[in-house]
Design an enzyme around this catalytic site. Structure first.
Site, PDB file in Angstrom:
ATOM      1  N   ARG A  35      31.639 -16.666 -27.980  1.00 11.20           N
ATOM      2  CA  ARG A  35      31.758 -14.767 -28.555  1.00 11.20           C
ATOM      3  C   ARG A  35      31.458 -14.928 -29.647  1.00 11.20           C
ATOM      4  O   ARG A  35      31.930 -13.808 -29.894  1.00 11.20           O
ATOM      5  CB  ARG A  35      33.056 -14.488 -27.453  1.00 11.20           C
ATOM      6  CG  ARG A  35      33.355 -14.538 -26.045  1.00 11.20           C
ATOM      7  CD  ARG A  35      32.044 -14.361 -25.098  1.00 11.20           C
ATOM      8  NE  ARG A  35      32.631 -12.624 -24.274  1.00 11.20           N
ATOM      9  CZ  ARG A  35      32.779 -12.305 -24.144  1.00 11.20           C
ATOM     10  NH1 ARG A  35      33.843 -12.912 -23.116  1.00 11.20           N
ATOM     11  NH2 ARG A  35      32.613 -10.507 -23.673  1.00 11.20           N
ATOM     12  N   ARG A  39      29.835  -7.855 -30.498  1.00 12.13           N
ATOM     13  CA  ARG A  39      31.818  -7.946 -30.228  1.00 12.13           C
ATOM     14  C   ARG A  39      31.750  -7.378 -31.755  1.00 12.13           C
ATOM     15  O   ARG A  39      31.966  -6.483 -32.270  1.00 12.13           O
ATOM     16  CB  ARG A  39      32.050  -9.105 -30.078  1.00 12.13           C
ATOM     17  CG  ARG A  39      32.100  -9.679 -28.784  1.00 12.13           C
ATOM     18  CD  ARG A  39      32.904 -10.702 -27.976  1.00 12.13           C
ATOM     19  NE  ARG A  39      33.542  -8.869 -27.527  1.00 12.13           N
ATOM     20  CZ  ARG A  39      34.677  -9.691 -26.821  1.00 12.13           C
ATOM     21  NH1 ARG A  39      35.824 -10.634 -26.763  1.00 12.13           N
ATOM     22  NH2 ARG A  39      35.463  -9.342 -25.395  1.00 12.13           N
ATOM     23  N   ARG A  48      22.514  -3.688 -30.824  1.00  9.22           N
ATOM     24  CA  ARG A  48      22.944  -3.813 -29.447  1.00  9.22           C
ATOM     25  C   ARG A  48      22.308  -2.996 -28.381  1.00  9.22           C
ATOM     26  O   ARG A  48      21.957  -2.844 -27.577  1.00  9.22           O
ATOM     27  CB  ARG A  48      25.037  -3.458 -29.611  1.00  9.22           C
ATOM     28  CG  ARG A  48      24.945  -3.242 -27.886  1.00  9.22           C
ATOM     29  CD  ARG A  48      25.618  -4.410 -27.242  1.00  9.22           C
ATOM     30  NE  ARG A  48      25.925  -4.152 -25.763  1.00  9.22           N
ATOM     31  CZ  ARG A  48      25.512  -2.936 -25.108  1.00  9.22           C
ATOM     32  NH1 ARG A  48      24.510  -2.627 -25.476  1.00  9.22           N
ATOM     33  NH2 ARG A  48      26.559  -3.105 -24.127  1.00  9.22           N
ATOM     34  N   ASP A  84      24.992 -13.568 -20.448  1.00 11.84           N
ATOM     35  CA  ASP A  84      26.227 -13.060 -19.991  1.00 11.84           C
ATOM     36  C   ASP A  84      26.825 -14.254 -18.267  1.00 11.84           C
ATOM     37  O   ASP A  84      25.694 -14.238 -17.658  1.00 11.84           O
ATOM     38  CB  ASP A  84      26.606 -11.885 -19.342  1.00 11.84           C
ATOM     39  CG  ASP A  84      28.081 -11.844 -19.326  1.00 11.84           C
ATOM     40  OD1 ASP A  84      28.583 -11.328 -20.619  1.00 11.84           O
ATOM     41  OD2 ASP A  84      29.048 -12.278 -17.750  1.00 11.84           O
ATOM     42  N   TYR A 159      34.564 -13.503  -9.787  1.00 13.50           N
ATOM     43  CA  TYR A 159      34.672 -11.794 -10.006  1.00 13.50           C
ATOM     44  C   TYR A 159      34.010 -11.030  -9.016  1.00 13.50           C
ATOM     45  O   TYR A 159      33.947  -9.657  -8.362  1.00 13.50           O
ATOM     46  CB  TYR A 159      33.278 -11.815 -11.097  1.00 13.50           C
ATOM     47  CG  TYR A 159      34.103 -11.619 -12.663  1.00 13.50           C
ATOM     48  CD1 TYR A 159      35.415 -11.493 -13.532  1.00 13.50           C
ATOM     49  CD2 TYR A 159      33.715 -12.932 -13.541  1.00 13.50           C
ATOM     50  CE1 TYR A 159      35.644 -11.249 -14.422  1.00 13.50           C
ATOM     51  CE2 TYR A 159      34.609 -13.358 -15.029  1.00 13.50           C
ATOM     52  CZ  TYR A 159      35.667 -11.748 -15.394  1.00 13.50           C
ATOM     53  OH  TYR A 159      35.765 -12.582 -16.443  1.00 13.50           O
TER      54      TYR A 159
HETATM   55  O1  CP3 Z   1      30.036 -16.697 -26.874  1.00 11.02           O
HETATM   56  C1  CP3 Z   1      28.856 -15.303 -27.738  1.00 11.02           C
HETATM   57  O2  CP3 Z   1      28.431 -15.117 -27.990  1.00 11.02           O
HETATM   58  C2  CP3 Z   1      27.277 -15.358 -26.244  1.00 11.02           C
HETATM   59  C3  CP3 Z   1      26.975 -14.401 -25.106  1.00 11.02           C
HETATM   60  C4  CP3 Z   1      28.164 -14.733 -24.519  1.00 11.02           C
HETATM   61  C5  CP3 Z   1      28.991 -13.166 -23.572  1.00 11.02           C
HETATM   62  N1  CP3 Z   1      29.929 -13.119 -22.292  1.00 11.02           N
HETATM   63  C6  CP3 Z   1      28.215 -11.431 -24.334  1.00 11.02           C
HETATM   64  C7  CP3 Z   1      29.221 -10.651 -24.097  1.00 11.02           C
HETATM   65  C8  CP3 Z   1      28.720 -15.257 -23.160  1.00 11.02           C
HETATM   66  C9  CP3 Z   1      29.158 -17.059 -23.816  1.00 11.02           C
HETATM   67  C10 CP3 Z   1      29.672 -14.485 -22.472  1.00 11.02           C
HETATM   68  C11 CP3 Z   1      30.366 -15.436 -21.480  1.00 11.02           C
HETATM   69  C12 CP3 Z   1      31.064 -14.589 -20.400  1.00 11.02           C
HETATM   70  N2  CP3 Z   1      31.087 -13.244 -20.023  1.00 11.02           N
HETATM   71  C13 CP3 Z   1      32.768 -14.772 -20.226  1.00 11.02           C
HETATM   72  C14 CP3 Z   1      33.265 -16.898 -20.755  1.00 11.02           C
HETATM   73  C15 CP3 Z   1      33.915 -16.800 -21.835  1.00 11.02           C
HETATM   74  C16 CP3 Z   1      35.106 -15.945 -21.613  1.00 11.02           C
HETATM   75  O3  CP3 Z   1      35.156 -15.258 -22.802  1.00 11.02           O
HETATM   76  O4  CP3 Z   1      36.008 -16.298 -20.804  1.00 11.02           O
HETATM   77  C17 CP3 Z   1      33.409 -14.550 -19.601  1.00 11.02           C
HETATM   78  C18 CP3 Z   1      34.088 -14.080 -18.736  1.00 11.02           C
HETATM   79  C19 CP3 Z   1      32.217 -12.910 -19.593  1.00 11.02           C
HETATM   80  C20 CP3 Z   1      32.918 -12.233 -18.169  1.00 11.02           C
HETATM   81  C21 CP3 Z   1      32.589 -10.598 -19.459  1.00 11.02           C
HETATM   82  N3  CP3 Z   1      31.313  -9.838 -19.887  1.00 11.02           N
HETATM   83  C22 CP3 Z   1      33.709 -10.279 -19.694  1.00 11.02           C
HETATM   84  C23 CP3 Z   1      35.168 -10.439 -19.550  1.00 11.02           C
HETATM   85  C24 CP3 Z   1      33.071  -9.056 -20.973  1.00 11.02           C
HETATM   86  C25 CP3 Z   1      34.028  -7.958 -21.965  1.00 11.02           C
HETATM   87  C26 CP3 Z   1      34.165  -7.094 -22.242  1.00 11.02           C
HETATM   88  C27 CP3 Z   1      33.721  -5.958 -22.954  1.00 11.02           C
HETATM   89  O5  CP3 Z   1      33.530  -5.133 -23.307  1.00 11.02           O
HETATM   90  O6  CP3 Z   1      34.911  -6.745 -23.766  1.00 11.02           O
HETATM   91  C28 CP3 Z   1      32.004  -9.040 -21.017  1.00 11.02           C
HETATM   92  C29 CP3 Z   1      30.923  -8.540 -21.741  1.00 11.02           C
HETATM   93  C30 CP3 Z   1      30.026  -8.851 -22.668  1.00 11.02           C
HETATM   94  N4  CP3 Z   1      29.545 -10.297 -22.476  1.00 11.02           N
HETATM   95  C31 CP3 Z   1      29.930  -8.525 -24.101  1.00 11.02           C
HETATM   96  C32 CP3 Z   1      28.874  -9.534 -24.807  1.00 11.02           C
HETATM   97  C33 CP3 Z   1      28.860  -9.571 -26.760  1.00 11.02           C
HETATM   98  C34 CP3 Z   1      31.315  -7.465 -24.667  1.00 11.02           C
HETATM   99  C35 CP3 Z   1      29.866  -5.900 -24.074  1.00 11.02           C
HETATM  100  C36 CP3 Z   1      29.466  -5.322 -24.901  1.00 11.02           C
HETATM  101  O7  CP3 Z   1      28.594  -5.567 -26.160  1.00 11.02           O
HETATM  102  O8  CP3 Z   1      28.825  -4.604 -24.313  1.00 11.02           O
END
Ligand code: CP3
Length: 357
Positions: A35, A39, A48, A84, A159
């Site tokens: 990640r 973020r 973004r 994602d 999910y």
């Molecule tokens: O690693 C990276 O930086 C690359 C991109 C990436 C994202 N999601 C971008 C993202 C990767 C590899 C993921 C994987 C992902 N997504 C996982 C597996 C990794 C882990 O953390 O266990 C999971 C479970 C998800 C599902 C998901 N997507 C969640 C739980 C969330 C969090 C919500 C939040 O706002 O914190 C997301 C959203 C997400 N995916 C964001 C990003 C940069 C943040 C939200 C945004 O900018 O809108």
């Protein structure tokens, strides 16, 4: 494929990251952060835009730029595609959204055999052409290997069934136990979608892949072995590791670490609760390990972080099969300066001249 990074015994583009994945000799410990894209980076927040991350990820120019941001800022050894794990199921219109601060939310969660109809096969060129385009842009512009990725069938299924992030996974466990036939059909469909997605990313130029089974540790080891492992194995074994190394990651996997490896991984991603030496005792010296600085520690002072980084490097005992990473994703309130310092420290640690010391 332009972003074709080779391991150290080839002559072309050499990469410490790929060499470490293959447990081959290299001089500097490679590091990247799960990640890392998005973020906590202020430059991410700038480009973004409004709307869901699923929209941001579907714009290849912007997604490529976001993927490159941590490479430029931190000097990490690999770039993870900005996307994602829910992108494939979203693209086939299962009705998935990602709510900021919450995570994946499904309007009509998976409940019965009827819902299988909503999971058609993924046609990457039609459903997610932007993923391939993003990787192609990165193949030209990215100085380090690009990691493609997918959610493992189990984590994605959780999910779809729960409808929102859940720690108990009650509905998922109930379906798995009470409806074995539907579970098998669902997991097979998700396995096929995952395989198509990963192969598309490899064909587009990804140099490694990571399978995220983030919630694999939330079920008991016996259920993992019988109801989850066969599908992750199917996914990983359908990918030829002579093309790209395969990383398999989950949280809370210490009791099932041997299965995480046996599913067909070249690299096992471990969380922060599993010390590297313990993982290596369970896995042997041949397989590479990725991890495992606690993301929570990255919120502490620089001295505390430095001590934790040194400890991990010491426990690794100069083993070539180590990719430094966090034990889970970067937390949104992490100071980027801390991560820069981690990269600097990891890179300043010198590995021995040869594999035998
Ligand atoms: O690693 C990276 O930086 C690359 C991109 C990436 C994202 N999601 C971008 C993202 C990767 C590899 C993921 C994987 C992902 N997504 C996982 C597996 C990794 C882990 O953390 O266990 C999971 C479970 C998800 C599902 C998901 N997507 C969640 C739980 C969330 C969090 C919500 C939040 O706002 O914190 C997301 C959203 C997400 N995916 C964001 C990003 C940069 C943040 C939200 C945004 O900018 O809108």
């Amino acid at each position: 494929m332009e972003n074709s990074f080779l391991s150290s015994d080839e002559t072309d583009l050499k990469s410490d990251f790929i060499s470490a994945c293959r447990n081959e000799h290299h001089s500097q410990v490679p590091v990247w952060f799960m990640r890392q894209a998005g973020r906590s980076l202020p430059e991410y927040k700038k480009i973004r835009g409004e709307g869901s991350i699923l929209e941001a990820a579907s714009d290849p120019e912007r997604a490529a730029q976001i993927t490159l941001q941590p490479v430029e800022r931190y000097g990490v050894d690999a770039a993870i595609l900005f996307s994602d794990i829910m992108v494939p199921v979203h693209s086939i219109d299962f009705g998935v959204e990602i709510q900021p601060g919450i995570g994946p939310v499904v309007e009509n969660p998976f409940k019965s055999i009827e819902d299988l109809k909503r999971l058609r096969a993924l046609e990457p060129e039609v459903d997610v052409p932007y993923v391939g385009e993003t990787i192609k842009i990165l193949s030209r512009e990215c100085p380090v290997p690009i990691i493609g990725f997918a959610g493992a069938p189990f984590t994605v299924a959780s999910y779809l069934i729960e409808g929102k992030p859940s720690r108990s996974l009650k509905k998922t466990k109930a379906l798995m136990e009470k409806e074995p036939h539907i579970w098998d059909l669902l997991m097979n469909k998700l396995s096929e979608i995952t395989i198509s997605s990963l192969n598309h990313q490899i064909e587009s130029g990804a140099s490694a892949i990571q399978l995220f089974d983030s919630w694999a540790g939330l079920i008991d080891p016996k259920s993992y072995e019988q109801k989850v492992f066969p599908y992750s194995k199917k996914v990983l074994s359908s990918i030829d590791n002579s093309l790209v190394p395969k990383i398999h990651f989950g949280v809370g996997t210490q009791p099932i670490l041997h299965l995480i490896a046996a599913a067909g991984a070249d690299v096992v991603g471990i969380d922060s609760k599993t010390p590297i030496d313990v993982a290596r005792e369970k896995l042997g010296d041949e397989i590479a390990i990725q991890g495992n600085l606690d993301p929570e520690i990255c919120l502490e002072s620089i001295e505390v972080v430095e001590e934790a980084v040194s400890k991990i490097l010491t426990l690794n005992n100069n083993n070539f099969g180590h990719i430094f990473n966090l034990g889970h994703g970067v937390l949104p309130n992490t100071d980027p300066e801390i991560l820069s310092r981690v990269v600097e420290m990891v890179h300043s640690h010198k590995l021995p001249e040869s594999k035998n010391g």
